[in-house]
Design a protein around this motif. Sequence first.
Motif, PDB file in Angstrom:
ATOM      1  N   LYS A  18       0.823  -1.216   0.000  1.00  0.00           N
ATOM      2  CA  LYS A  18       0.000   0.000   0.000  1.00  0.00           C
ATOM      3  C   LYS A  18       0.857   1.266   0.000  1.00  0.00           C
ATOM      4  N   ALA A  22       0.922   2.746  -3.504  1.00  0.00           N
ATOM      5  CA  ALA A  22      -0.283   3.529  -3.839  1.00  0.00           C
ATOM      6  C   ALA A  22      -0.241   4.896  -3.160  1.00  0.00           C
ATOM      7  N   HIS A  23       0.238   4.915  -1.922  1.00  0.00           N
ATOM      8  CA  HIS A  23       0.306   6.180  -1.183  1.00  0.00           C
ATOM      9  C   HIS A  23       1.360   7.114  -1.782  1.00  0.00           C
ATOM     10  N   THR A  46       0.112   8.447  -5.167  1.00  0.00           N
ATOM     11  CA  THR A  46      -1.004   9.374  -4.942  1.00  0.00           C
ATOM     12  C   THR A  46      -0.507  10.710  -4.400  1.00  0.00           C
ATOM     13  N   ALA A  93      -5.521   7.384  -1.883  1.00  0.00           N
ATOM     14  CA  ALA A  93      -4.597   6.253  -2.036  1.00  0.00           C
ATOM     15  C   ALA A  93      -5.308   4.927  -1.803  1.00  0.00           C
ATOM     16  N   PHE A 110      -7.273   4.212  -4.864  1.00  0.00           N
ATOM     17  CA  PHE A 110      -6.340   3.909  -5.947  1.00  0.00           C
ATOM     18  C   PHE A 110      -5.866   2.463  -5.832  1.00  0.00           C
ATOM     19  N   TYR A 111      -5.540   2.062  -4.622  1.00  0.00           N
ATOM     20  CA  TYR A 111      -5.077   0.692  -4.365  1.00  0.00           C
ATOM     21  C   TYR A 111      -6.198  -0.312  -4.648  1.00  0.00           C
ATOM     22  N   TYR A 123      -4.849   0.134  -9.099  1.00  0.00           N
ATOM     23  CA  TYR A 123      -3.968   1.174  -9.666  1.00  0.00           C
ATOM     24  C   TYR A 123      -4.498   1.748 -10.985  1.00  0.00           C
ATOM     25  N   LEU A 130      -8.228   7.432 -10.343  1.00  0.00           N
ATOM     26  CA  LEU A 130      -7.592   8.335  -9.368  1.00  0.00           C
ATOM     27  C   LEU A 130      -7.847   9.785  -9.763  1.00  0.00           C
TER      28      LEU A 130
END
Length: 480
Positions: free
Chosen positions: A242, A245-246, A249, A271, A274-275, A279, A284
């Motif tokens: 994760k 993703a963070h 983002t 995020a 998004f995860y 993705y 997003l």
Amino acid sequence: MVPEKLQMQHLAWRAGFGERYPVIADWTHKRRKQIVSKILIGPAKDETTPIRIIDQSDLPDYKKKKDLDADTRKMVQQMNTQGIKDLNVSWVNEMVRSTHPLREKMALFWHGHFACRTQNVLFNQQLLDVIRVNALGNFGDLLTAVSKTPAMLQFLNNQQNKKAHPNENFAREVMELFTMGRGNYTEQDIKEAARAFTGWAFDEEGNFVFREKTHDEGVKNVLGKQGNFNGDDVLKILLEKKATAHFITAKVYKFFVDEQTSDAEKINTLADKFYSSGYDIKELMRNIFMADWFYDSQLIGTHIKSPIELLVGFRRTIPVDFDREEVMISFQQVLGQTLFYPPNVAGWPGGRNWIDSSSLMYRMQLPSMILYEKDFNIQPKEITPEMGMGSYKTTQEVNEAAKKQYAKKIKGLIHWDDYLQDYKDVTRDDLAATIADTLLQNSKNVSRQILENYADITSREQFIKTVTIAVMSTPEYQLC
């Protein structure tokens, strides 16, 4: 409450390079969801047309490059140098003319995220193609495709990454800059991942190849997982985290929303989505552009336009064809952002770094220099040969080419007619205010009376032209 017209101008600049008065007026009467969907999807039957400058067959046989004589080697180098300049100009023109500006804006973001320098025009061309095609697609697909380009493998030394002598450059940058960011892995994770990427290489024609003989077949321990991993396996492990993703983002948020401050709550929420989406970059961006907080007055007119945003936005507003299109590269060098020449592996820092006393003055002079065809008399900043590229000579050639524009008159064919037509229904009394409100996100500090006083009132046409140039020459025009 922020007026809808200003919200749409904000969206047009953050999701592209600004839009002209009739487009904003049209958007203002439609639902946000409809406009955002149109921006994300682009025109019907839109396909990403590759930007092709040169073909493999145009160059001498690369397979025998080591055996080329000095004159042929020099010719190849010159073709590459000129080819990269042509690629730069062609991409800028694509941004200016694109009917899908978000794709090009997103590609510009990824161009900085996957910062790379190579003096091979074919490799640059291929990497740009990969980025543009996947710009709004799936981040995992984009990451994998970029990681397998000869440009990136060469730049991060993975050609030298072999089981007998692992090279950690590629593995380190993939973790630190492309996916999770610092603090989410150990030095041991990098060493183990580097072993997994052994054998990833490219052939003489720039095709990705997996060389089994140089690949480490042993068991690796990467981020708590154990197995006989290869490069694809490591990328999947990174995408499972994760933290990736963070990190992505947060970078997207900084580029598209707020470069000054990061809002942990908003970034965490984005995020997580998004995860969960696997993705999906488009989703997003949809979540950002549909959020009410994106249109908060505190975020409007606070982004310092990057040099490319400034130049492209200017030319999308007032179409101009330059006698020598390479002058665009000189503009980029003076302003501090030359495409295909990021300052280092982290890309351009952006934000306040774009502005210093000389560049701000030049930014404000640029509209009158172009539209009044004045002399180009500001010395371009030199691009430095960074990151152990061993390309000092080639870099100097680019610098010398930009200097040749110095003290030359900027000649361009300015297409005023379309722009003048934009304001055909605006009354004379409202012209100055309408132009200022359209070109600026914050026009309160620009005096309408001063615009009236300094404008050429000999004709409506001259009035529109001179007010436009005056507005574009303000500090406020540097923001969006």
